[in-house]
Design a protein around this motif. Structure first.
Motif, mmCIF file in Angstrom:
data_model
loop_
_atom_site.group_PDB
_atom_site.id
_atom_site.type_symbol
_atom_site.label_atom_id
_atom_site.label_comp_id
_atom_site.label_asym_id
_atom_site.label_seq_id
_atom_site.Cartn_x
_atom_site.Cartn_y
_atom_site.Cartn_z
ATOM 1 N N THR A 32 0.845 -1.197 0.000
ATOM 2 C CA THR A 32 0.000 0.000 0.000
ATOM 3 C C THR A 32 0.878 1.242 0.000
ATOM 4 O OG1 THR A 32 -0.125 0.046 2.402
ATOM 5 C CG2 THR A 32 -1.860 -1.173 1.244
ATOM 6 N N SER A 33 2.084 1.101 -0.532
ATOM 7 C CA SER A 33 3.076 2.161 -0.440
ATOM 8 C C SER A 33 2.814 3.330 -1.374
ATOM 9 C CB SER A 33 4.470 1.597 -0.710
ATOM 10 O OG SER A 33 4.524 1.049 -2.024
ATOM 11 N N THR A 34 2.036 3.122 -2.418
ATOM 12 C CA THR A 34 1.728 4.197 -3.366
ATOM 13 C C THR A 34 0.257 4.114 -3.754
ATOM 14 O OG1 THR A 34 2.157 2.926 -5.387
ATOM 15 C CG2 THR A 34 4.069 4.029 -4.339
ATOM 16 N N PRO A 35 -0.283 5.193 -4.291
ATOM 17 C CA PRO A 35 -1.678 5.143 -4.755
ATOM 18 C C PRO A 35 -1.903 4.063 -5.814
ATOM 19 C CG PRO A 35 -0.964 7.417 -4.560
ATOM 20 C CD PRO A 35 0.262 6.569 -4.359
ATOM 21 N N ILE A 36 -0.996 3.953 -6.764
ATOM 22 C CA ILE A 36 -1.157 2.941 -7.808
ATOM 23 C C ILE A 36 -1.051 1.537 -7.213
ATOM 24 C CG2 ILE A 36 -0.051 1.927 -9.849
ATOM 25 C CD1 ILE A 36 0.326 4.742 -10.903
ATOM 26 N N ALA A 37 -0.139 1.336 -6.271
ATOM 27 C CA ALA A 37 0.047 0.011 -5.670
ATOM 28 C C ALA A 37 -1.229 -0.471 -4.987
ATOM 29 C CB ALA A 37 1.206 0.031 -4.684
ATOM 30 N N VAL A 38 -1.889 0.377 -4.208
ATOM 31 C CA VAL A 38 -3.087 -0.083 -3.497
ATOM 32 C C VAL A 38 -4.218 -0.388 -4.465
ATOM 33 C CG1 VAL A 38 -4.159 2.155 -2.956
ATOM 34 C CG2 VAL A 38 -4.490 0.208 -1.430
ATOM 35 N N VAL A 39 -4.347 0.391 -5.527
ATOM 36 C CA VAL A 39 -5.400 0.113 -6.505
ATOM 37 C C VAL A 39 -5.082 -1.174 -7.259
ATOM 38 C CG1 VAL A 39 -6.533 0.943 -8.609
ATOM 39 C CG2 VAL A 39 -6.143 2.504 -6.688
ATOM 40 N N GLN A 40 -3.823 -1.378 -7.610
ATOM 41 C CA GLN A 40 -3.448 -2.618 -8.280
ATOM 42 C C GLN A 40 -3.690 -3.818 -7.363
ATOM 43 O OE1 GLN A 40 -2.751 -2.506 -11.527
ATOM 44 N NE2 GLN A 40 -2.790 -4.731 -11.527
ATOM 45 N N GLU A 41 -3.412 -3.654 -6.068
ATOM 46 C CA GLU A 41 -3.708 -4.725 -5.101
ATOM 47 C C GLU A 41 -5.198 -5.028 -5.078
ATOM 48 O OE1 GLU A 41 -1.881 -6.745 -3.392
ATOM 49 O OE2 GLU A 41 0.056 -5.842 -3.814
ATOM 50 N N PHE A 42 -6.039 -3.998 -5.103
ATOM 51 C CA PHE A 42 -7.486 -4.188 -5.144
ATOM 52 C C PHE A 42 -7.883 -4.983 -6.383
ATOM 53 C CE2 PHE A 42 -11.396 -2.482 -7.117
ATOM 54 C CZ PHE A 42 -12.332 -3.002 -6.242
ATOM 55 N N LEU A 43 -7.373 -4.583 -7.536
ATOM 56 C CA LEU A 43 -7.719 -5.255 -8.786
ATOM 57 C C LEU A 43 -7.290 -6.723 -8.757
ATOM 58 C CD1 LEU A 43 -6.655 -2.432 -11.259
ATOM 59 C CD2 LEU A 43 -8.995 -3.033 -10.577
ATOM 60 N N LEU A 44 -6.087 -6.978 -8.286
ATOM 61 C CA LEU A 44 -5.598 -8.351 -8.200
ATOM 62 C C LEU A 44 -6.403 -9.171 -7.192
ATOM 63 C CD1 LEU A 44 -1.767 -7.684 -8.347
ATOM 64 C CD2 LEU A 44 -3.205 -8.664 -10.164
ATOM 65 N N ALA A 45 -6.779 -8.548 -6.083
ATOM 66 C CA ALA A 45 -7.584 -9.247 -5.070
ATOM 67 C C ALA A 45 -8.959 -9.612 -5.621
ATOM 68 C CB ALA A 45 -7.714 -8.388 -3.816
ATOM 69 N N VAL A 46 -9.563 -8.701 -6.385
ATOM 70 C CA VAL A 46 -10.863 -9.000 -6.983
ATOM 71 C C VAL A 46 -10.722 -10.136 -7.994
ATOM 72 C CG1 VAL A 46 -12.724 -8.105 -8.442
ATOM 73 C CG2 VAL A 46 -11.827 -6.706 -6.576
ATOM 74 N N GLU A 47 -9.708 -10.065 -8.840
ATOM 75 C CA GLU A 47 -9.500 -11.134 -9.822
ATOM 76 C C GLU A 47 -9.264 -12.477 -9.132
ATOM 77 O OE1 GLU A 47 -6.913 -10.526 -13.189
ATOM 78 O OE2 GLU A 47 -7.324 -8.374 -13.136
ATOM 79 N N ALA A 48 -8.580 -12.446 -7.982
ATOM 80 C CA ALA A 48 -8.310 -13.676 -7.221
ATOM 81 C C ALA A 48 -9.496 -14.091 -6.357
ATOM 82 C CB ALA A 48 -7.072 -13.481 -6.345
ATOM 83 N N ARG A 49 -10.514 -13.237 -6.306
ATOM 84 C CA ARG A 49 -11.706 -13.493 -5.482
ATOM 85 C C ARG A 49 -11.333 -13.640 -4.011
ATOM 86 N NH1 ARG A 49 -11.644 -14.774 -10.597
ATOM 87 N NH2 ARG A 49 -13.540 -15.002 -11.809
ATOM 88 N N ASP A 50 -10.377 -12.835 -3.582
ATOM 89 C CA ASP A 50 -9.843 -12.872 -2.220
ATOM 90 C C ASP A 50 -10.508 -11.768 -1.399
ATOM 91 O OD1 ASP A 50 -8.334 -12.607 0.127
ATOM 92 O OD2 ASP A 50 -6.484 -13.213 -0.880
ATOM 93 N N VAL A 51 -11.588 -12.128 -0.722
ATOM 94 C CA VAL A 51 -12.417 -11.159 -0.008
ATOM 95 C C VAL A 51 -11.623 -10.420 1.076
ATOM 96 C CG1 VAL A 51 -14.479 -10.896 1.438
ATOM 97 C CG2 VAL A 51 -14.519 -12.421 -0.533
ATOM 98 N N GLU A 52 -10.757 -11.123 1.782
ATOM 99 C CA GLU A 52 -9.964 -10.481 2.837
ATOM 100 C C GLU A 52 -9.052 -9.398 2.257
ATOM 101 O OE1 GLU A 52 -6.851 -11.637 6.414
ATOM 102 O OE2 GLU A 52 -7.763 -13.214 5.243
#
Length: 128
Positions: A32-52
């Motif tokens: 979560t170190s940068t604005p782009i990093a946290v959004v990319q983490e969100f996108l990857l989490a959604v694609e992985a269906r990782d609710v946590e």
């Protein structure tokens, strides 16, 4: 011969360690170190269906419409629909706009401007 056996044993041991690391759950939000990093983490989490991991990307003061995503009570059907829509989307740039940090997301089925805020724990999604 002994050197090759030892080297092979080290590779097997190192590989087993890597497999073990991959098999254990990662931190809910590794970057979560940068604005782009946290959004990319969100996108990857959604694609992985990782609710946590999805929930960990949101700011505590995000609007109530994101409560189910933030607290993990989102339905599996909704996660699946979001994953199919968001799949292939990527955070492409961040910019200050009207006093807000906005991350632009572009993808084949979903493009969005995501407002992120910096918290003591790193950047988090506030709204989109």
């Amino acid at each position: 011969m002994t050197v090759r056996v030892l080297a092979a044993a080290l590779l097997v041991t190192a590989g087993a360690g890597c497999l073990g690391a991959a098999a254990t759950p990662a931190d809910p939000l590794p970057d979560t170190s940068t604005p782009i990093a946290v959004v990319q983490e969100f996108l990857l989490a959604v694609e992985a269906r990782d609710v946590e991991r999805i929930g960990a990307t949101f700011a505590d003061d995000a609007p109530a419409e994101f409560d189910a995503l933030r607290d993990g009570t989102v339905s599996a059907d909704e996660v699946e629909r979001n994953a199919q829509t968001i799949s292939g989307s990527r955070a492409v740039r961040a910019e200050w706009t009207d006093g807000r940090m906005i991350v632009h997301v572009e993808g084949p089925r979903w493009s969005e401007r995501i407002w992120v805020v910096e918290t003591p724990a790193g950047w988090r999604i506030l709204d989109f």
